[in-house]
Design an enzyme around this catalytic site. Structure first.
Site, PDB file in Angstrom:
ATOM      1  CB  CYS A   1      -1.029  -0.315   1.285  1.00 38.09           C
ATOM      2  SG  CYS A   1      -2.251   1.022   1.659  1.00 38.09           S
TER       3      CYS A   1
ATOM      4  NE  ARG B   1       2.459   0.819   3.466  1.00 39.28           N
ATOM      5  CZ  ARG B   1       3.425   0.648   3.377  1.00 39.28           C
ATOM      6  NH1 ARG B   1       3.952  -0.144   4.434  1.00 39.28           N
ATOM      7  NH2 ARG B   1       4.581   0.253   2.163  1.00 39.28           N
TER       8      ARG B   1
ATOM      9  CD1 TRP C   1      -7.760   8.424  -1.672  1.00 37.85           C
ATOM     10  CD2 TRP C   1      -8.241   8.960   0.150  1.00 37.85           C
ATOM     11  NE1 TRP C   1      -6.817   9.585  -0.986  1.00 37.85           N
ATOM     12  CE2 TRP C   1      -7.342   9.423  -0.040  1.00 37.85           C
ATOM     13  CE3 TRP C   1      -8.930   8.510   1.485  1.00 37.85           C
ATOM     14  CZ2 TRP C   1      -6.470   9.704   1.509  1.00 37.85           C
ATOM     15  CZ3 TRP C   1      -8.526   9.588   2.875  1.00 37.85           C
ATOM     16  CH2 TRP C   1      -7.393  10.058   2.624  1.00 37.85           C
TER      17      TRP C   1
ATOM     18  CD  GLU D   1      -5.844   1.758  -6.433  1.00 38.37           C
ATOM     19  OE1 GLU D   1      -6.568   2.557  -5.951  1.00 38.37           O
ATOM     20  OE2 GLU D   1      -5.763   0.831  -5.864  1.00 38.37           O
TER      21      GLU D   1
HETATM   22  N1  ARG Z   1      -6.586  -1.132  -7.212  1.00 35.81           N
HETATM   23  C1  ARG Z   1      -8.206  -2.047  -6.661  1.00 35.81           C
HETATM   24  C2  ARG Z   1      -8.639  -1.663  -7.528  1.00 35.81           C
HETATM   25  O1  ARG Z   1      -9.137  -1.051  -8.657  1.00 35.81           O
HETATM   26  C3  ARG Z   1      -8.187  -1.563  -5.988  1.00 35.81           C
HETATM   27  C4  ARG Z   1      -7.184  -1.689  -4.436  1.00 35.81           C
HETATM   28  C5  ARG Z   1      -7.421  -0.868  -2.852  1.00 35.81           C
HETATM   29  N2  ARG Z   1      -6.618   0.774  -3.234  1.00 35.81           N
HETATM   30  C6  ARG Z   1      -6.991   1.600  -3.020  1.00 35.81           C
HETATM   31  N3  ARG Z   1      -6.947   2.802  -3.073  1.00 35.81           N
HETATM   32  N4  ARG Z   1      -7.330   1.817  -1.596  1.00 35.81           N
HETATM   33  O2  ARG Z   1     -10.192  -1.669  -7.474  1.00 35.81           O
END
Ligand code: ARG
Length: 365
Positions: free
Chosen positions: A63, A66, A229, A234
């Protein structure tokens, strides 16, 4: 003090108590230790559980976000074990953690015997047609087919159908449809290209991981869904861009009139960039909190500084900490990290519908 040797779990409980009392400065370590030595187990107080969950986040090597670990809200729901109650609390979790877009990192810890089959509370269906093509999120085809076998009739068939939740309690599985008002989504638009909106793309605001076991004080909490969030990449550099996911870069390029003929004109990279701009812009415009990869890298550096000042080592997995686009523009790229795992922490569960194929890289999330 009993003379019987302590189990591994009891030893972990003692280590945890030492850490908890050292970091929080709360009194009473001796008597808590004596409890463990007498009974061989530890019933965590709500405050200890909260601390343990926060440190599990702090210890999460994959992560990059953090820094706010100590602000995690922990909902102690260890007394909740009936499927309808679990579902109701999950809906409450979605509502309270969304917080009208401010998004509060939140974890709900449920009692023993509860398992959520979905790997995240909000997931889009992936429908595989007989010819092999997929409508929706190809990553969720196995989950979608599993839910169908459990009795789900299927959704309307759009690329963004929200899947129902499969909640297992003491061996029995029940399906629950999430109420639409608990699932906030952001429609994706581009600040400079109106045509982008016609693609009809969207993503949900909350990533709520529900397939990881929380390990604290030698105990395991198999149902402890948590969220932070999103980080823009991602969604824009993986979920919507990966060839094995929504694979949208060719379509984005065509829509923005980026010629796709010359590979060396870097049309893939240009489409990727514009998709990332669109996602960040859309979340900002909708008032939904989202990190960008440059800000996240800077925050991670701050986290490292604070941890160093507190006398703690920061562990990390470099390949998870660098962003999937322009990684060398962040300071993380130029560093190395110690990958060892320490508890409290989280481990990934095996999907309930079968084994993950071995020898393959775990899916980056
Ligand atoms: N990578 C994952 C997604 O696209 C989420 C993982 C957790 N990500 C976060 N920002 N807490 O759905």
């Amino acid at each position: 003090m009993s003379a019987t040797p302590l189990t591994v779990n009891a030893r972990e409980a003692l280590d945890f108590l030492a850490l908890y009392h050292q970091e929080t400065g709360r009194p009473g370590l001796r008597s808590r230790q004596a409890d463990v030595e007498r009974t061989g187990t530890l019933t965590l107080s709500a405050d200890e559980l909260t601390f343990g969950a926060r440190v599990a986040w702090r210890n999460s090597t994959r992560c990059v976000g953090r820094l706010p670990w100590a602000s995690l809200t922990v909902r102690d729901l260890r007394h909740v074990t009936a499927a309808p109650d679990v579902f109701q609390e999950l809906v409450r979790h979605l509502r309270s953690s969304f917080a009208r877009g401010r998004i509060r990192p939140t974890m709900s810890v449920f009692g023993p015997g509860v398992h959520i089959h979905n790997d995240q509370l909000i997931r889009y269906a992936g429908y595989r047609a007989p010819d092999g093509t997929v409508t929706g999120d190809p990553q969720n085809v196995a989950l979608t087919e599993h839910l169908r076998r459990l009795g789900w009739a299927g959704g309307p068939g759009t690329p963004f159908d929200v899947l129902p939740l499969a909640i297992e309690t003491h061996g029995a599985v029940t399906l629950f449809e999430l109420p639409p008002d608990a699932v906030h989504e952001v429609r994706l638009v581009h600040p400079e290209y109106p045509a982008f909106a016609d693609l009809g793309l969207r993503w949900h605001a909350l990533p709520v991981i529900s397939d990881m076991t929380l390990h604290v004080a030698g105990q395991q909490f198999a149902c402890a869904p948590f969220n932070g969030w999103y980080l823009g990449t991602e969604i824009a550099a993986r979920n919507l861009a990966d060839q094995a996911r929504y694979n949208l870069l060719p379509l984005v390029a065509r829509t923005l009139c980026i010629g796709t003929r010359d590979r060396r004109a870097l049309w893939l990279d240009r489409a990727l960039l514009e998709l990332n701009v669109a996602v960040l812009h859309s979340f900002d415009a909708a008032g939904v909190r989202m990190a960008d990869h440059h800000g996240a890298a800077r925050q991670f550096q701050q986290f490292e500084t604070y941890e160093r000042r507190a006398g703690r080592a920061v562990r990390g997995r470099w390949s998870w900490l660098i962003p999937p686009m322009s990684p060398a523009t962040t300071p993380t790229w130029h560093q190395t990290y110690d990958e060892t795992e320490v508890t409290p922490n989280f481990t990934r569960q095996t999907p309930r519908w079968g084994e993950v194929p071995s020898g393959r890289c775990p899916v980056h999330r």
